[in-house]
Write a protein that holds these residues in place. Structure first.
Motif, PDB file in Angstrom:
ATOM      1  N   ARG A 142       0.841  -1.199   0.000  1.00 38.29           N
ATOM      2  CA  ARG A 142       0.000   0.000   0.000  1.00 38.29           C
ATOM      3  C   ARG A 142       0.878   1.253   0.000  1.00 38.29           C
ATOM      4  NH1 ARG A 142      -3.435  -3.238   3.226  1.00 38.29           N
ATOM      5  NH2 ARG A 142      -2.483  -2.561   5.161  1.00 38.29           N
ATOM      6  N   HIS A 143       2.021   1.163   0.700  1.00 37.99           N
ATOM      7  CA  HIS A 143       2.940   2.308   0.730  1.00 37.99           C
ATOM      8  C   HIS A 143       3.471   2.563  -0.692  1.00 37.99           C
ATOM      9  CE1 HIS A 143       5.888   5.082   2.186  1.00 37.99           C
ATOM     10  NE2 HIS A 143       6.893   4.353   1.716  1.00 37.99           N
ATOM     11  N   TRP A 144       3.830   1.518  -1.416  1.00 34.97           N
ATOM     12  CA  TRP A 144       4.252   1.625  -2.826  1.00 34.97           C
ATOM     13  C   TRP A 144       3.137   2.271  -3.638  1.00 34.97           C
ATOM     14  CZ3 TRP A 144       8.357   1.116  -6.008  1.00 34.97           C
ATOM     15  CH2 TRP A 144       8.198   0.691  -7.340  1.00 34.97           C
ATOM     16  N   GLN A 145       1.890   1.836  -3.371  1.00 34.33           N
ATOM     17  CA  GLN A 145       0.740   2.385  -4.101  1.00 34.33           C
ATOM     18  C   GLN A 145       0.553   3.873  -3.858  1.00 34.33           C
ATOM     19  OE1 GLN A 145      -2.536  -0.611  -3.164  1.00 34.33           O
ATOM     20  NE2 GLN A 145      -3.179   0.503  -4.990  1.00 34.33           N
ATOM     21  N   HIS A 146       0.878   4.316  -2.627  1.00 33.94           N
ATOM     22  CA  HIS A 146       0.791   5.748  -2.335  1.00 33.94           C
ATOM     23  C   HIS A 146       1.667   6.509  -3.334  1.00 33.94           C
ATOM     24  CE1 HIS A 146       1.247   9.554  -0.064  1.00 33.94           C
ATOM     25  NE2 HIS A 146       2.531   9.439  -0.364  1.00 33.94           N
ATOM     26  N   HIS A 147       2.894   6.022  -3.519  1.00 39.85           N
ATOM     27  CA  HIS A 147       3.811   6.701  -4.432  1.00 39.85           C
ATOM     28  C   HIS A 147       3.337   6.582  -5.885  1.00 39.85           C
ATOM     29  CE1 HIS A 147       6.671   7.904  -1.447  1.00 39.85           C
ATOM     30  NE2 HIS A 147       6.780   6.684  -0.977  1.00 39.85           N
ATOM     31  N   LEU A 200      -1.351  12.579  15.739  1.00 47.15           N
ATOM     32  CA  LEU A 200      -0.895  12.827  14.366  1.00 47.15           C
ATOM     33  C   LEU A 200      -0.765  14.327  14.150  1.00 47.15           C
ATOM     34  CD1 LEU A 200      -3.488  10.562  12.455  1.00 47.15           C
ATOM     35  CD2 LEU A 200      -1.227   9.870  13.304  1.00 47.15           C
ATOM     36  N   LEU A 201       0.140  14.720  13.291  1.00 51.40           N
ATOM     37  CA  LEU A 201       0.215  16.107  12.820  1.00 51.40           C
ATOM     38  C   LEU A 201      -0.235  16.068  11.366  1.00 51.40           C
ATOM     39  CD1 LEU A 201       1.988  16.550  15.353  1.00 51.40           C
ATOM     40  CD2 LEU A 201       3.526  17.893  13.947  1.00 51.40           C
ATOM     41  N   VAL A 202      -1.371  16.674  11.079  1.00 49.74           N
ATOM     42  CA  VAL A 202      -1.924  16.556   9.726  1.00 49.74           C
ATOM     43  C   VAL A 202      -2.101  17.937   9.096  1.00 49.74           C
ATOM     44  CG1 VAL A 202      -3.843  15.690   8.337  1.00 49.74           C
ATOM     45  CG2 VAL A 202      -3.124  14.444  10.384  1.00 49.74           C
ATOM     46  N   GLN A 214      -3.809  20.142   6.217  1.00 49.19           N
ATOM     47  CA  GLN A 214      -4.957  20.095   5.307  1.00 49.19           C
ATOM     48  C   GLN A 214      -4.476  20.395   3.886  1.00 49.19           C
ATOM     49  OE1 GLN A 214      -8.429  23.055   5.282  1.00 49.19           O
ATOM     50  NE2 GLN A 214      -9.029  21.518   6.780  1.00 49.19           N
ATOM     51  N   MET A 215      -4.776  19.475   2.976  1.00 48.12           N
ATOM     52  CA  MET A 215      -4.329  19.637   1.587  1.00 48.12           C
ATOM     53  C   MET A 215      -5.526  19.965   0.706  1.00 48.12           C
ATOM     54  SD  MET A 215      -1.042  18.587   1.686  1.00 48.12           S
ATOM     55  CE  MET A 215      -0.534  17.840   0.175  1.00 48.12           C
ATOM     56  N   LEU A 216      -5.274  20.762  -0.323  1.00 45.99           N
ATOM     57  CA  LEU A 216      -6.317  21.044  -1.310  1.00 45.99           C
ATOM     58  C   LEU A 216      -5.857  20.527  -2.660  1.00 45.99           C
ATOM     59  CD1 LEU A 216      -7.241  24.749  -0.393  1.00 45.99           C
ATOM     60  CD2 LEU A 216      -8.346  22.648   0.378  1.00 45.99           C
ATOM     61  N   LEU A 265     -11.080  19.738  -0.870  1.00 51.03           N
ATOM     62  CA  LEU A 265     -10.314  19.187   0.251  1.00 51.03           C
ATOM     63  C   LEU A 265      -9.692  17.853  -0.136  1.00 51.03           C
ATOM     64  CD1 LEU A 265     -12.516  19.491   3.466  1.00 51.03           C
ATOM     65  CD2 LEU A 265     -10.279  20.536   3.048  1.00 51.03           C
ATOM     66  N   GLY A 266      -8.453  17.607   0.267  1.00 48.82           N
ATOM     67  CA  GLY A 266      -7.841  16.300   0.091  1.00 48.82           C
ATOM     68  C   GLY A 266      -8.682  15.244   0.785  1.00 48.82           C
ATOM     69  N   VAL A 267      -8.645  14.040   0.258  1.00 47.42           N
ATOM     70  CA  VAL A 267      -9.524  12.989   0.794  1.00 47.42           C
ATOM     71  C   VAL A 267      -9.153  12.663   2.242  1.00 47.42           C
ATOM     72  CG1 VAL A 267     -10.271  10.600   0.535  1.00 47.42           C
ATOM     73  CG2 VAL A 267      -9.917  12.016  -1.498  1.00 47.42           C
ATOM     74  N   GLY A 268      -7.877  12.359   2.465  1.00 47.76           N
ATOM     75  CA  GLY A 268      -7.441  11.922   3.795  1.00 47.76           C
ATOM     76  C   GLY A 268      -7.363  13.086   4.767  1.00 47.76           C
ATOM     77  N   SER A 269      -6.674  14.153   4.349  1.00 47.27           N
ATOM     78  CA  SER A 269      -6.478  15.269   5.273  1.00 47.27           C
ATOM     79  C   SER A 269      -7.804  16.000   5.497  1.00 47.27           C
ATOM     80  CB  SER A 269      -5.397  16.206   4.748  1.00 47.27           C
ATOM     81  OG  SER A 269      -5.767  16.756   3.504  1.00 47.27           O
ATOM     82  N   GLY A 292       7.894  20.841   8.601  1.00 48.98           N
ATOM     83  CA  GLY A 292       6.434  20.737   8.605  1.00 48.98           C
ATOM     84  C   GLY A 292       5.924  19.586   9.445  1.00 48.98           C
ATOM     85  N   THR A 293       4.978  18.825   8.861  1.00 50.26           N
ATOM     86  CA  THR A 293       4.398  17.710   9.612  1.00 50.26           C
ATOM     87  C   THR A 293       5.398  16.584   9.816  1.00 50.26           C
ATOM     88  OG1 THR A 293       3.531  16.778   7.552  1.00 50.26           O
ATOM     89  CG2 THR A 293       2.037  18.190   8.831  1.00 50.26           C
ATOM     90  N   GLY A 294       6.560  16.687   9.182  1.00 48.66           N
ATOM     91  CA  GLY A 294       7.631  15.714   9.441  1.00 48.66           C
ATOM     92  C   GLY A 294       8.031  15.692  10.903  1.00 48.66           C
ATOM     93  N   LEU A 295       7.679  16.777  11.635  1.00 47.12           N
ATOM     94  CA  LEU A 295       7.987  16.796  13.061  1.00 47.12           C
ATOM     95  C   LEU A 295       7.269  15.642  13.786  1.00 47.12           C
ATOM     96  CD1 LEU A 295       9.462  18.314  15.325  1.00 47.12           C
ATOM     97  CD2 LEU A 295       7.395  19.668  15.663  1.00 47.12           C
ATOM     98  N   ALA A 296       6.160  15.145  13.191  1.00 49.19           N
ATOM     99  CA  ALA A 296       5.393  14.075  13.836  1.00 49.19           C
ATOM    100  C   ALA A 296       6.286  12.877  14.175  1.00 49.19           C
ATOM    101  CB  ALA A 296       4.232  13.638  12.935  1.00 49.19           C
ATOM    102  N   GLY A 297       6.922  12.328  13.138  1.00 51.61           N
ATOM    103  CA  GLY A 297       7.765  11.150  13.346  1.00 51.61           C
ATOM    104  C   GLY A 297       8.920  11.448  14.292  1.00 51.61           C
TER     105      GLY A 297
END
Ligand SMILES: Cc1cc2nc3c(=O)[nH]c(=O)nc-3n(C[C@H](O)[C@H](O)[C@H](O)COP(=O)(O)OP(=O)(O)OC[C@H]3O[C@@H](n4cnc5c(N)ncnc54)[C@H](O)[C@@H]3O)c2cc1C
Ligand SMILES: Cc1cc2nc3c(=O)[nH]c(=O)nc-3n(C[C@H](O)[C@H](O)[C@H](O)COP(=O)(O)O)c2cc1C
Length: 456
Positions: free
Chosen positions: A180-185, A275-277, A279-281, A287-291, A329-334
């Motif tokens: 699924r991670h491959w599919q994201h890309h 999570l740190l999310v 919002q994407m457009l 609106l982005g589906v997930g965010s 950015g949200t990379g601070l989450a990890g």
């Protein structure tokens, strides 16, 4: 001989002849198919054609290559699929973008049909400069050389001057979450974020407990800290570095869409997944589906479909070695989860390099970071704000300015963890580290697990 025996013998011979004919026809058909495929590969390559190449022993890589090609074609891309025995190193130079799906056998060896190609994977003048590639490495972590051939191919492509589209994806024993991670890309490459999951995750129903805007007044997209509480009886096991797979919906109770991934920003000891999310457009302003689901549609109290994906590659080092944590950015989450884990383990040699736009609005989790600086969890913090001065400044600029300190930390055995944007940040940091440490040293660090990335 009795007539019945004669008839039986004739039948056996006849059957044998039929079998021979059938086998020969099969072989001929295979030969014809191979010749046709070769012909197709020899035809001139239309510009922008993506190559999907596979190296397989038992056919798994081949079927994943076909699914990969199908996903890309759904986005309108022109794709050619080829087996490794139809390719040679020279032929690769005809493509600007290449995806490889390869398995590993023996002592990190390629499948048999890729052996001839592997013999050509020699050091030499870089012949693939300007090309971009990605590798899906199939393997089984029970073997010592896990995904060995995939990694060898990755290193060779890099040495040939090709640039990764994104980091190598390891698939342990067909792990559907890695696929699924491959599919994201693939979705990002194809410009299609609505492609269905090849295999949907088995979600648990978590609950959105709270949502807090982290960057009011920001020039950037709104960013939120979400707190999600587990269902009763959930095993609640994850580690810093792991990923939450979320099943988004367009409306509460509506149908699930393809999963989205978010870095987990908390530890099980916190009793919740945070999570740190951002919002994407979309290009159309939607609106982005997930965010959109996480930051706008779902309301506190609503159920959220969630599954934890183990992300071994981004787990904290097992020992007390120094750690340089770089992110934007949200990379601070990890990174936040990793810092929490280091604090819990009593490992205090941690250096955070964080980048965002403006200090006044985008200093995510500032109180946490100040507290960790205060109690000695973070030995050093560098925050870089790109828009607080006339010229743009990013984390990679700070690393370059602090080259001596980076080298000193690495000489002390430090590992470097990078989390955040693939576009811009990850490439910029990689280039800075290559200049600071040298390409050869950085590659050794990567091989030894001392340079790890979780970038998207
Ligand atoms: C390992 C991993 C960890 C991640 N961690 C986080 C995290 O901690 N916080 C976070 O906010 N996001 C994170 N993401 C990104 C996240 O998974 C989604 O891609 C993002 O929320 C956009 O999805 P969407 O459904 O809202 O947008 P979509 O509906 O898919 O698309 C809306 C718009 O956003 C663009 N877009 C989609 N995905 C990306 C992307 N990754 N980068 C740039 N543009 C994109 C699309 O091109 C489109 O224009 C992570 C991704 C990965 C692979
Ligand atoms: C005999 C044998 C040896 C293998 N050796 C390795 C190995 O060294 N490293 C690894 O990561 N996987 C190893 N694997 C696992 C395969 O790479 C994995 O099953 C892969 O999904 C097979 O894909 P394929 O059908 O496309 O060849 C081995 C499998 C078998 C059957």
């Amino acid at each position: 001989m009795a007539p019945t025996r004669l008839i039986a013998a004739a039948c056996v011979v006849g059957l044998w002849l039929l079998l021979c004919l059938w086998a020969r026809r099969g072989a001929m058909r295979q030969e014809t198919q191979h010749a046709l495929a070769q012909q197709a590969l020899d035809a001139p390559i239309p510009e922008d054609t993506l190559l999907v190449a596979y190296a397989t022993q038992t056919g798994y890589a081949e079927s994943l290559a076909a699914q990969t090609a199908e996903s890309l074609r759904a986005g309108g891309l022109t794709v050619r699929v080829a087996a490794f025995d139809q390719l040679d190193a020279a032929r690769l130079a005809g493509y600007r973008r290449m995806l490889f799906v390869v398995s590993t056998y023996g002592e990190g060896d390629p499948p048999d049909a890729a052996a001839a190609f592997a013999d050509q994977m020699l050091p030499g003048a870089p012949a693939l400069g300007g090309a971009q590639y990605a590798v899906l490495a199939l393997g089984d972590s029970e073997y010592a050389q896990f995904c060995g051939f995939g990694h060898r191919l990755d290193e060779w492509l890099h040495a040939q001057g090709a640039a990764p589209l994104f980091d190598l994806v390891e698939v342990d024993n067909g792990d559907p979450a890695a696929l699924r991670h491959w599919q994201h890309h693939l979705g990002l490459l194809a410009g299609r974020s609505d492609l269905p999951d090849w295999q949907a995750p088995a979600y648990q129903s978590w609950r959105l407990a709270s949502r807090e805007r982290l960057n009011p007044g920001s020039q950037g997209g709104p960013c939120y800290l979400l707190t999600l509480t587990p269902p009763a009886g959930a095993d609640g096991a994850w580690q810093a570095g792991d990923i939450a797979e979320i099943g988004p919906r367009r409306e509460a109770g509506g149908p699930l869409h393809a999963h989205r991934e978010y870095s987990i920003a908390s530890l099980p000891e916190d009793g919740a997944i945070q999570l740190l999310v951002r919002q994407m457009l979309g290009a159309d302003g939607a609106l982005g589906v997930g965010s959109g689901w996480l930051t706008h549609i779902a309301q506190p109290g609503d159920p959220i479909d969630l599954r934890v994906r183990v992300n071994r590659n981004f787990h904290a080092p097992a020992d007390a070695r120094p750690l340089i944590l770089v992110g934007n950015g949200t990379g601070l989450a990890g990174l936040r989860a990793l810092i929490k884990a280091r604090r819990a383990a009593g490992h205090r040699r941690n250096w955070l390099v964080f980048g965002e736009r403006n200090a006044a609005h985008d200093w995510f989790c500032r109180e946490d970071i100040a507290a960790w600086r205060g109690d000695g969890t973070l030995e050093r913090v560098d925050a870089v704000f790109s828009r607080d001065q006339a010229e743009r400044r990013y984390v990679q600029h700070r690393l370059r300015e602090q080259a001596d300190a980076v080298r000193a930390w690495v000489d002390d055995g430090a590992a470097i963890y990078v989390c955040g944007s693939l576009q811009g940040m990850a490439g910029g940091v990689d280039a800075a580290l290559q200049d600071i440490l040298g390409d050869a040293r950085l590659q050794v660090m990567q091989r030894d697990g001392r340079y790890r990335r979780d970038v998207y």
